[in-house]
Scaffold this active site. Structure first.
Site, PDB file in Angstrom:
ATOM      1  N   GLY A 333      64.152  23.812 158.251  1.00  0.00           N
ATOM      2  CA  GLY A 333      64.350  25.169 158.749  1.00  0.00           C
ATOM      3  C   GLY A 333      63.454  25.454 159.923  1.00  0.00           C
ATOM      4  N   THR A 335      60.249  26.729 162.287  1.00  0.00           N
ATOM      5  CA  THR A 335      58.819  26.390 162.256  1.00  0.00           C
ATOM      6  C   THR A 335      58.021  27.490 161.552  1.00  0.00           C
ATOM      7  OG1 THR A 335      59.106  25.088 164.235  1.00  0.00           O
ATOM      8  CG2 THR A 335      56.863  25.801 163.750  1.00  0.00           C
ATOM      9  N   GLU A 355      60.849  19.512 158.158  1.00  0.00           N
ATOM     10  CA  GLU A 355      61.796  19.205 159.251  1.00  0.00           C
ATOM     11  C   GLU A 355      62.096  20.522 159.935  1.00  0.00           C
ATOM     12  OE1 GLU A 355      62.383  16.390 160.118  1.00  0.00           O
ATOM     13  OE2 GLU A 355      62.029  15.126 158.389  1.00  0.00           O
TER      14      GLU A 355
HETATM   15  N1  NAD Z   1      64.526  19.452 161.819  1.00  0.00           N
HETATM   16  C1  NAD Z   1      65.651  19.532 161.154  1.00  0.00           C
HETATM   17  O1  NAD Z   1      66.083  18.589 160.516  1.00  0.00           O
HETATM   18  C2  NAD Z   1      66.459  20.806 161.175  1.00  0.00           C
HETATM   19  C3  NAD Z   1      67.808  20.783 160.813  1.00  0.00           C
HETATM   20  C4  NAD Z   1      68.544  21.958 160.865  1.00  0.00           C
HETATM   21  C5  NAD Z   1      67.929  23.141 161.256  1.00  0.00           C
HETATM   22  N2  NAD Z   1      66.607  23.141 161.589  1.00  0.00           N
HETATM   23  C6  NAD Z   1      65.951  24.384 162.020  1.00  0.00           C
HETATM   24  O2  NAD Z   1      66.320  25.453 161.168  1.00  0.00           O
HETATM   25  C7  NAD Z   1      66.288  26.684 161.887  1.00  0.00           C
HETATM   26  C8  NAD Z   1      67.562  27.452 161.661  1.00  0.00           C
HETATM   27  O3  NAD Z   1      67.839  27.582 160.315  1.00  0.00           O
HETATM   28  P1  NAD Z   1      67.489  28.895 159.472  1.00  0.00           P
HETATM   29  O4  NAD Z   1      67.636  30.078 160.352  1.00  0.00           O
HETATM   30  O5  NAD Z   1      68.274  28.851 158.223  1.00  0.00           O
HETATM   31  O6  NAD Z   1      65.959  28.658 159.160  1.00  0.00           O
HETATM   32  P2  NAD Z   1      64.981  29.531 158.259  1.00  0.00           P
HETATM   33  O7  NAD Z   1      63.642  28.904 158.400  1.00  0.00           O
HETATM   34  O8  NAD Z   1      65.100  30.960 158.528  1.00  0.00           O
HETATM   35  O9  NAD Z   1      65.531  29.304 156.773  1.00  0.00           O
HETATM   36  C9  NAD Z   1      65.608  28.039 156.167  1.00  0.00           C
HETATM   37  C10 NAD Z   1      65.633  28.186 154.657  1.00  0.00           C
HETATM   38  O10 NAD Z   1      64.367  28.681 154.224  1.00  0.00           O
HETATM   39  C11 NAD Z   1      64.568  29.747 153.306  1.00  0.00           C
HETATM   40  N3  NAD Z   1      63.377  30.621 153.340  1.00  0.00           N
HETATM   41  C12 NAD Z   1      63.168  31.722 154.091  1.00  0.00           C
HETATM   42  N4  NAD Z   1      61.938  32.200 153.863  1.00  0.00           N
HETATM   43  C13 NAD Z   1      61.354  31.382 152.947  1.00  0.00           C
HETATM   44  C14 NAD Z   1      60.079  31.343 152.322  1.00  0.00           C
HETATM   45  N5  NAD Z   1      59.140  32.249 152.576  1.00  0.00           N
HETATM   46  N6  NAD Z   1      59.826  30.346 151.438  1.00  0.00           N
HETATM   47  C15 NAD Z   1      60.745  29.403 151.186  1.00  0.00           C
HETATM   48  N7  NAD Z   1      61.971  29.402 151.752  1.00  0.00           N
HETATM   49  C16 NAD Z   1      62.272  30.373 152.627  1.00  0.00           C
HETATM   50  C17 NAD Z   1      65.847  30.381 153.777  1.00  0.00           C
HETATM   51  O11 NAD Z   1      66.407  31.182 152.772  1.00  0.00           O
HETATM   52  C18 NAD Z   1      66.665  29.162 154.138  1.00  0.00           C
HETATM   53  O12 NAD Z   1      67.275  28.611 152.990  1.00  0.00           O
HETATM   54  C19 NAD Z   1      66.101  26.296 163.336  1.00  0.00           C
HETATM   55  O13 NAD Z   1      64.769  26.480 163.702  1.00  0.00           O
HETATM   56  C20 NAD Z   1      66.462  24.814 163.356  1.00  0.00           C
HETATM   57  O14 NAD Z   1      65.877  24.091 164.399  1.00  0.00           O
HETATM   58  C21 NAD Z   1      65.855  22.006 161.544  1.00  0.00           C
END
Ligand code: NAD
Length: 628
Positions: A333, A335, A355
């Site tokens: 997700g 950073t 990641e």
């Molecule tokens: N490096 C990789 O492999 C990869 C792959 C896909 C997406 N991404 C990144 O993901 C981001 C987009 O996705 P997003 O908007 O869903 O990301 P996000 O960080 O907002 O959410 C990711 C997940 O974390 C959960 N979450 C939110 N707050 C949390 C907390 N406090 N504790 C635990 N979990 C929590 C969310 O519900 C969701 O399931 C972009 O920055 C993208 O670059 C990275």
């Protein structure tokens, strides 16, 4: 005077005419010196080859070709038969699970109101391209619900940990068959705003490649691996064993709802783990279908059906995956949330793999072939409306290629059609997250204010061709950021520093390879990188990039090579997901040492003198040691 050297080829011709016995005699004579011996061996080898080739006449060649064909047919038939023997799971989409199949209370056309806050205890499921409700709200799980799911997974894992690799492969084959036979449905439900072709690439192809790789190589990388025990313990056998960690937690984003669930699932069940996967609140709807399919696949091979738990919810549910008893957590997700996850994991000392976001450079060197790299630049920037962690976000194009590159990408981008992802002839769909288009607009505005030009797009209330799009409470248009090409971009602009996660192709003109490297490395992120140019030069530039992955003359191909690890450096996270490293990352690495030579066992040597430096207690001088 030195002897005249006979070249091996001449010797071979001469030997080919000799009977075998004479050749042997010649070998004995020539065997006097090592050099002569090796020359003669080469010559003899060639002469035998020559005999064989004389022996294989045309008729034999036909026989050999027929044998080879028969082998190929047998192999194909065996593959066909074994594929047909893989159990089929019957998990067709229900009418309600189909897009547009849901009859929401208040009428079929009920829509999610733009800007409305999500309720705490429920997750609304709507299509970002139309704002229409897709299905009933999903329950948002509490921390207690998540802990209960982890407990169920733990019981199932105890049984699964004892399964053989053959059994795990059979599970993978069932999943493989399910994906193959249901790929249209999977693409349909895993939209999150993207067109079907983007879903086919990002959801199906990647997942199928991963299954194939695990079937072929998975066991090899998880077998115990011999290591040297060192000279002092030459008689020992040392090895590392890869033992399942137990219950793996995965917290995943919304951008590829199917692959993001199945990617950690495949590696973990193959390694013998259970998986608790927390899906995003923005992609919960489709997980209902995946959940049914996963249970059916597990049941088909007699695996415990609680082995994989899908968890829905918000930050509370995600937090419980980290602190609620999983043995290890993979977070995929942003950073910012990655930092929160790591802080929470410190409390329970739960190991985490992070990641995170990316801002990948796409470098076009002066000897790049534009006919190859322009289509890849467009895919790198606009696939899934730019919502890819390893999407290309910074384009560095050499001055020699700059004008032509800009001309070509502008021509293509201005023709991109945007709309509801499942409508025909749509190149770019909607953006999934509320407010994402407004965020992208703020980055573009900042760039334009600092001197960049939007050669295509650049305004969220108009399409790429500049046609106005009305934004109202019920209209989805604030989810459609048009494909945009920005030129005259510099590193002083936010768009070169912050992750865009949107369809913006931002171009910087460069004048040398060194400048490309310096700019590409001038970034807080370091996930992937792509370099285009002559092979040697592009490899040289690629070697200097501070990123977790580099693809030369292709876009993000490291992700398709499923044996390779996926992950980044700097703010893109650490540790690896996928590939050999990611598979082994599903395991505890256990070191084992045992006596390696039959009949030899280790004893602490009996003291030869009265004074012992080996045996407890260390004896005082003069006291003879007795056997314990
Ligand atoms: N490096 C990789 O492999 C990869 C792959 C896909 C997406 N991404 C990144 O993901 C981001 C987009 O996705 P997003 O908007 O869903 O990301 P996000 O960080 O907002 O959410 C990711 C997940 O974390 C959960 N979450 C939110 N707050 C949390 C907390 N406090 N504790 C635990 N979990 C929590 C969310 O519900 C969701 O399931 C972009 O920055 C993208 O670059 C990275």
């Amino acid at each position: 005077m030195g002897r005249k050297k006979v070249p091996p080829s001449a010797l071979a011709k001469a030997l080919a005419k000799l009977p075998i016995d004479d050749a042997k005699k010649l070998l004995a004579v020539a065997a006097r010196t090592a050099r002569a011996r090796s020359r003669t061996i080469v010559a003899l080898g060639s002469s035998h080859l020559a005999r064989v080739s004389r022996w294989v006449d045309a008729q034999d060649a036909v026989t050999l070709a027929l044998c080879a064909l028969a082998c190929v047919f047998t192999y194909l038939a065996a593959s066909y038969v074994s594929a047909a023997l893989v159990p089929k799971v019957d998990v067709a989409l229900t009418d309600e699970e189909r897009r547009g199949g849901y009859d929401a209370p208040g009428g079929k056309s009920q829509k999610w109101k733009r800007g409305a806050p999500f309720p705490k205890d429920r997750i609304p499921c709507y299509d970002p391209g139309t704002m229409e409700m897709l299905g009933p709200d999903m329950p948002a799980m509490s921390a207690a619900d998540v802990k209960a799911a982890i407990a169920k997974a733990r019981i199932a894992q105890k049984q699964w940990a004892t399964s053989s690799f053959a059994k795990r492969r059979s599970l993978l084959r069932v999943i493989q068959r399910f994906v193959l036979e249901n790929q249209d449905e999977i693409c349909e439900v895993s939209g999150a705003g993207k067109p079907l072709v983007d879903a086919a690439f990002g959801e199906i192809l990647t997942t199928m490649e991963k299954i194939k790789w695990l079937l072929k190589e998975g066991e090899r990388w998880l077998r115990p691996e011999k290591r040297g025990a060192g000279l002092m313990m030459f008689y020992k056998s040392a090895r590392v064993e890869y033992r399942p960690v137990g219950v793996m937690g995965a917290i995943v984003p919304w951008n590829y709802p199917f692959h993001n669930v199945f990617n950690p699932l495949l590696a973990n069940v193959f390694a013998g783990n259970a998986l608790v996967v927390k899906v995003s609140e923005h992609a919960s709807w489709s997980s209902k279908y995946y959940g049914r399919a996963i249970k059916a696949c597990l049941a088909a091979v007699g695996a415990p059906t609680d082995l994989v738990q899908i968890v829905h919810g918000y930050a509370e549910a995600g937090g419980a995956v980290v602190t609620g008893g999983c043995d290890k957590v993979v977070f995929v997700g942003s950073t910012g949330v990655g930092r929160a996850v790591m802080r929470a994991a410190a409390e329970t000392l739960t190991p985490v793999v992070l990641e995170l976001g990316g801002k990948d450079p796409f470098i076009v060197l002066q000897d790049a072939d534009l006919s190859q790299c322009v289509p890849m630049a467009l895919r790198g920037a606009f696939q899934s409306c730019g919502q890819n962690c390893a999407g290309a976000e910074r384009f560095y194009v050499h001055a020699k290629k700059y004008d032509e590159f800009v001309k070509r990408v502008v021509a293509a981008a201005s023709k991109c059609r945007q709309g509801w992802a499942l409508a025909p002839n749509v190149d770019c769909g909607a953006m999934c997250m509320p407010n994402q288009a407004a965020y992208v607009q703020s980055l573009v505005d900042d760039a334009v204010a600092k001197g960049a030009t939007a050669a295509v797009g650049g305004a969220m209330d108009a399409d790429a061709a500049g046609q106005a799009r009305p934004i109202s409470h019920w209209s989805p248009y604030d989810r459609f950021y048009p494909p945009t090409v920005l030129v005259g971009v510099t590193h002083e602009m936010r768009i070169m520093r912050e992750e865009v996660f949107g369809p913006v192709l931002a171009i910087v003109k460069i004048h040398s390879d060194d400048e490309a490297v310096a700019l590409a490395n001038d970034c807080d992120f370091g996930l992937g990188s792509n370099v285009f140019g002559s092979r040697k030069r592009a490899l040289r530039v690629g070697a200097k990039l501070n990123a977790g992955m580099t693809t030369v003359n292709d876009f993000c191909a490291t992700y398709m090579a499923q044996s390779l690890p996926f992950g980044g450096v700097k703010e893109s996270g650490f540790d690896r997901f996928g590939g050999v490293e990611g598979l082994r990352g599903c395991c505890h690495v256990k070191s084992v040492v045992v006596d390696g030579v039959p009949g030899i066992r280790t004893d602490i040597p009996r003291p030869l003198q009265a004074r012992s430096i080996h045996w407890f207690p260390y004896d005082p001088v003069g006291v003879v040691h007795a056997d314990p």
